[in-house]
Write an enzyme that holds these catalytic residues in place. Sequence first.
Site, PDB file in Angstrom:
ATOM      1  N   ASP A 231       1.931  58.614  -7.117  1.00 58.09           N
ATOM      2  CA  ASP A 231       2.382  59.825  -6.562  1.00 58.09           C
ATOM      3  C   ASP A 231       2.958  60.764  -7.689  1.00 58.09           C
ATOM      4  OD1 ASP A 231       2.370  57.997  -4.206  1.00 58.09           O
ATOM      5  OD2 ASP A 231       2.412  59.946  -3.212  1.00 58.09           O
TER       6      ASP A 231
ATOM      7  N   LYS B 222       3.813  54.233  -3.282  1.00 62.15           N
ATOM      8  CA  LYS B 222       4.382  53.860  -2.121  1.00 62.15           C
ATOM      9  C   LYS B 222       5.285  52.686  -2.537  1.00 62.15           C
ATOM     10  CE  LYS B 222       4.297  55.390   0.844  1.00 62.15           C
ATOM     11  NZ  LYS B 222       5.095  56.425   1.336  1.00 62.15           N
TER      12      LYS B 222
HETATM   13  O1  MRU Z   1       4.040  58.380   1.866  1.00 58.93           O
HETATM   14  P1  MRU Z   1       2.343  58.741   1.471  1.00 58.93           P
HETATM   15  O2  MRU Z   1       1.432  58.063   2.489  1.00 58.93           O
HETATM   16  O3  MRU Z   1       2.256  60.311   1.190  1.00 58.93           O
HETATM   17  O4  MRU Z   1       2.115  58.069   0.232  1.00 58.93           O
HETATM   18  C1  MRU Z   1       0.984  57.802  -0.395  1.00 58.93           C
HETATM   19  C2  MRU Z   1       0.962  56.863  -1.406  1.00 58.93           C
HETATM   20  O5  MRU Z   1       1.905  56.394  -2.017  1.00 58.93           O
HETATM   21  C3  MRU Z   1      -0.446  56.785  -2.140  1.00 58.93           C
HETATM   22  O6  MRU Z   1      -0.584  55.610  -2.882  1.00 58.93           O
HETATM   23  C4  MRU Z   1      -0.500  57.865  -3.501  1.00 58.93           C
HETATM   24  O7  MRU Z   1      -0.239  59.159  -2.932  1.00 58.93           O
HETATM   25  C5  MRU Z   1      -2.035  58.087  -4.068  1.00 58.93           C
HETATM   26  S1  MRU Z   1      -2.964  58.776  -3.091  1.00 58.93           S
HETATM   27  C6  MRU Z   1      -4.468  58.858  -3.650  1.00 58.93           C
END
Ligand code: MRU
Length: 360
Positions: free
Chosen positions: A251, A262
């Site tokens: 992220d 995550k």
């Molecule tokens: O909370 P989220 O579902 O938006 O988190 C998503 C993640 O952590 C993904 O692994 C990350 O955004 C990479 S997406 C290509």
Amino acid sequence: MSLPNQVYPVIWYQDHVRLIDQTRLPLEYSVVEISRCDDMALAIRTMIVRGAPAIGVAAAYGMYLGAREIHPNPALKDSTAERNDFLNRLEAVAQKLRATRPTAVNLFWAIDRMLKAARQTIGTVDHLKQVLLETAQRINAEDIETCQAIGDYGAQALPSSPDKLRLLTHCNAGALATAGYGTALGVVRSVWRDGRLERVYADETRPRLQGAKLTAWECVQEGIPVTVITDNMAAHCMKLGMIDVVVVGADRIAANGDAANKIGTYSVAIAAQAHNLPFYVAAPLSTVDFSLSDGSQIPIEERDPVEVYQVGETRLCPPGVEFYNPAFDVTPASLITGIITELGVVKPADLIQFREKQVV
Ligand code: MRU
């Protein structure tokens, strides 16, 4: 339920945006139509659209939708005053979208790129609006190409033995989390296409279960063999020799290669190192925040505790308990074998070489 061949979670259709409602998958495939900036902000906040690159694309369209809602102030005398007023009000649109989620830097990257496009454009307000729509569409199209490049570079970098890889991933870094194809699942797609994938192991990813719900759904759409495990099974599977490589998304990545992803990703990285397994982070350069020297500066979203103590309508914990619900954690660069970008795979310490190549 009618299912798509290719998954595009954010598309521009005629005069509005269509989002796959990711809060309803895998039980229901439904599409939400978004015509107003406020509705886009809500869709990002409530995770109808989620995943770092996908929320960047959604925010870019949100900027255009917000721009479209700005109507000229009749009191303004000339086109320069009108343009300045438009740009000021566009900044307020940006603020609204920036406030939706704090960790994924793609959101801020896309908003800044949209603001820059507007500020650099000469001409009428109507022309500025047209340029904003085209810029959002470009961000959207570029992200698909970027993910395909990430997938292909990742496929080249992954271990060449065994012949068919068993790959563990965490959360959902798939087509659903991008404009299409995915980052970590982009690597999976490319390895699968090349006939070099045995199976994906998908951590369920408590508390919101993006692995169990979304990664599993995407794999099933394409016939990719997938086994869902609960998060606390990953180290056990590694110890039993069931995993060859770990690939996750991100992220926000700091300049030194520390990577926020995550919650639970950090413990997977520790387990991978303990079992001598390669641990890759797949992400576009739009996920790198070169302004942060290390991961301790990455803002971590904290979400509603209900996600921890309740599943569906069922409360799991007794009253009187306190909860903590960070949505992301930071994996230190020292645990990362390589960062797979659209320009190639680098060691975390070498990420800085891409600084000038980032589109801003
Ligand atoms: O909370 P989220 O579902 O938006 O988190 C998503 C993640 O952590 C993904 O692994 C990350 O955004 C990479 S997406 C290509």
